[in-house]
Design an enzyme around this catalytic site. Structure first.
Site, PDB file in Angstrom:
ATOM      1  N   TYR A  33       0.828  -1.205   0.000  1.00  0.00           N
ATOM      2  CA  TYR A  33       0.000   0.000   0.000  1.00  0.00           C
ATOM      3  C   TYR A  33       0.861   1.253   0.000  1.00  0.00           C
ATOM      4  O   TYR A  33       2.081   1.186   0.182  1.00  0.00           O
ATOM      5  CB  TYR A  33      -0.974  -0.005   1.187  1.00  0.00           C
ATOM      6  CG  TYR A  33      -0.335   0.282   2.539  1.00  0.00           C
ATOM      7  CD1 TYR A  33       0.504  -0.637   3.157  1.00  0.00           C
ATOM      8  CD2 TYR A  33      -0.569   1.495   3.190  1.00  0.00           C
ATOM      9  CE1 TYR A  33       1.079  -0.365   4.393  1.00  0.00           C
ATOM     10  CE2 TYR A  33       0.008   1.773   4.432  1.00  0.00           C
ATOM     11  CZ  TYR A  33       0.829   0.842   5.024  1.00  0.00           C
ATOM     12  OH  TYR A  33       1.412   1.110   6.238  1.00  0.00           O
ATOM     13  N   LYS A  73       6.381  -1.698   1.905  1.00  0.00           N
ATOM     14  CA  LYS A  73       5.189  -1.183   2.598  1.00  0.00           C
ATOM     15  C   LYS A  73       4.072  -2.209   2.427  1.00  0.00           C
ATOM     16  O   LYS A  73       3.172  -2.064   1.583  1.00  0.00           O
ATOM     17  CB  LYS A  73       4.823   0.198   2.031  1.00  0.00           C
ATOM     18  CG  LYS A  73       4.033   1.043   3.012  1.00  0.00           C
ATOM     19  CD  LYS A  73       4.086   2.514   2.627  1.00  0.00           C
ATOM     20  CE  LYS A  73       3.071   3.368   3.352  1.00  0.00           C
ATOM     21  NZ  LYS A  73       3.199   3.459   4.796  1.00  0.00           N
ATOM     22  N   GLU A 100      12.921   2.738  13.670  1.00  0.00           N
ATOM     23  CA  GLU A 100      11.924   3.752  13.302  1.00  0.00           C
ATOM     24  C   GLU A 100      10.782   3.669  14.302  1.00  0.00           C
ATOM     25  O   GLU A 100      10.913   3.021  15.337  1.00  0.00           O
ATOM     26  CB  GLU A 100      11.440   3.523  11.866  1.00  0.00           C
ATOM     27  CG  GLU A 100      10.817   2.153  11.640  1.00  0.00           C
ATOM     28  CD  GLU A 100      10.320   1.920  10.219  1.00  0.00           C
ATOM     29  OE1 GLU A 100      10.040   2.891   9.508  1.00  0.00           O
ATOM     30  OE2 GLU A 100      10.182   0.740   9.844  1.00  0.00           O
ATOM     31  N   LEU A 119      11.188   1.573   6.844  1.00  0.00           N
ATOM     32  CA  LEU A 119      10.515   2.076   5.653  1.00  0.00           C
ATOM     33  C   LEU A 119      11.206   3.371   5.222  1.00  0.00           C
ATOM     34  O   LEU A 119      11.404   4.257   6.060  1.00  0.00           O
ATOM     35  CB  LEU A 119       9.040   2.354   5.954  1.00  0.00           C
ATOM     36  CG  LEU A 119       8.253   2.746   4.710  1.00  0.00           C
ATOM     37  CD1 LEU A 119       7.906   1.507   3.899  1.00  0.00           C
ATOM     38  CD2 LEU A 119       6.997   3.509   5.060  1.00  0.00           C
TER      39      LEU A 119
HETATM   40  N1  PMP Z   1       7.738   3.937   8.945  1.00  0.00           N
HETATM   41  C1  PMP Z   1       6.585   3.252   9.006  1.00  0.00           C
HETATM   42  C2  PMP Z   1       6.597   1.883   9.606  1.00  0.00           C
HETATM   43  C3  PMP Z   1       5.385   3.810   8.518  1.00  0.00           C
HETATM   44  O1  PMP Z   1       4.235   3.123   8.573  1.00  0.00           O
HETATM   45  C4  PMP Z   1       5.417   5.122   7.971  1.00  0.00           C
HETATM   46  C5  PMP Z   1       4.186   5.756   7.375  1.00  0.00           C
HETATM   47  N2  PMP Z   1       3.083   5.808   8.174  1.00  0.00           N
HETATM   48  C6  PMP Z   1       6.635   5.816   7.968  1.00  0.00           C
HETATM   49  C7  PMP Z   1       7.784   5.182   8.436  1.00  0.00           C
HETATM   50  C8  PMP Z   1       6.723   7.226   7.425  1.00  0.00           C
HETATM   51  O2  PMP Z   1       6.696   7.240   6.022  1.00  0.00           O
HETATM   52  P1  PMP Z   1       6.116   8.479   5.218  1.00  0.00           P
HETATM   53  O3  PMP Z   1       6.905   9.664   5.628  1.00  0.00           O
HETATM   54  O4  PMP Z   1       6.313   8.111   3.799  1.00  0.00           O
HETATM   55  O5  PMP Z   1       4.674   8.615   5.597  1.00  0.00           O
END
Ligand code: PMP
Length: 284
Positions: free
Chosen positions: A30, A144, A176, A200
């Site tokens: 997603y 993702k 993270e 991610l």
């Molecule tokens: N890490 C994880 C596990 C996430 O689910 C997300 C997004 N919700 C992020 C990092 C942040 O990514 P982004 O800045 O692309 O929203």
């Protein structure tokens, strides 16, 4: 108005068969894309990450980037609100239950839009609290994937303890958040964990590092230990929906002086400026 497999319809009319592999196996990927002033933010980057996720699960991209842009434009136009967030979900499709990939099956494609909530003003002023937990997810966190059970359980730990986020530690190093990326600040230097299979690659993470580079903010991309995280002067959380938020309490201990710090203030202001540039159509 949502999009499901080539058709636009109200969400109440959208159904998928119970044998969808997303439902049975969590076999899909997603994206979440913020939209400001009806313009998708960093769309090219989101589509590159989507391709990376699809490659990671060996699923052919069902649309070209032009087709994605066209579908997303229609979804944005047919939903209320200048600021929205798009949720785009692709599964391997509907097939008799068997772990192995089915032959000749079309993927399921679902897209919806929701109003984009503004990060709460109060939390930006006081900062938010976070807890830490052991990162017990799989080791393809760069994909993702819709199979988010570990993230769900880890995030719930934070909710149970009235915290905003769970910050994940794997083998004594920061990875993270359960649904966000995490930066720390030490001695006025912004520190970011390096992209790897253990996190991610956040779109907001990239924006923050670009802003730091463009504005002579000292920054370093390197592994950050659990101890450094606990001793940080500032902790910053980023995601597409939360933008950039200060974490001022970690496991019930104040981070630095317990208030949002100088680098948070600077980067938050730069982020808002960057968004405004995007809304004026000066960034694609
Ligand atoms: N890490 C994880 C596990 C996430 O689910 C997300 C997004 N919700 C992020 C990092 C942040 O990514 P982004 O800045 O692309 O929203």
């Amino acid at each position: 108005m949502i999009y499901l497999n080539g058709k636009f319809m109200p969400i109440e009319e959208a159904f998928i068969p119970v044998l969808d592999r997303g439902f049975i196996f969590g076999d899909g990927v997603y994206e979440v894309i913020p939209v400001y002033s009806r313009k998708p933010f960093r769309l090219a980057e989101h589509l590159i990450r989507l391709q990376h996720s699809l490659d990671g699960i060996r699923l052919k991209n069902p649309c070209s980037n032009d087709e994605w842009r066209n579908i997303l434009e229609q979804i944005i136009a047919n939903n209320d609100g200048e600021d929205q967030y798009l949720y785009l979900h692709i599964t391997r499709g509907v097939a008799k239950r068997d772990h192995a990939f089915p032959a000749n099956v079309s993927p399921t494609v679902f897209i919806m839009s929701n109003p984009l909530p503004q990060p709460p003003e109060e939390l930006l002023k006081t900062g938010a609290s976070a807890i830490t937990a052991n990162d017990n997810r799989w080791i393809r966190c760069d994909v993702k994937a819709i199979s988010l059970l570990p993230n769900v359980l880890l995030r719930q730990l934070a909710v149970d303890r009235h915290a905003l986020e769970t910050i994940l530690i794997r083998n004594q190093f920061l990875t993270e958040g359960a649904a966000s990326n995490i930066f720390i600040v030490k001695d006025k230097v912004l520190l970011a964990p390096p992209k790897s299979n253990l996190m991610l690659p956040g779109i907001t993470y990239d924006v923050v590092l670009e802003l730091a580079a463009a504005n002579q903010i000292p920054h370093e991309i390197r592994e950050i230990s659990e101890t450094e995280t606990r001793m940080a002067d500032e902790i910053l959380l980023t995601s597409s929906t939360k933008e950039i938020m200060p974490i001022t309490l970690l496991d019930n201990h104040p981070v630095g002086d317990g208030k949002p710090g100088e680098l948070f203030r600077q980067l938050h202001a730069l982020y808002q400026e960057y968004k405004a540039t995007h809304m004026r159509g000066q960034v694609v």
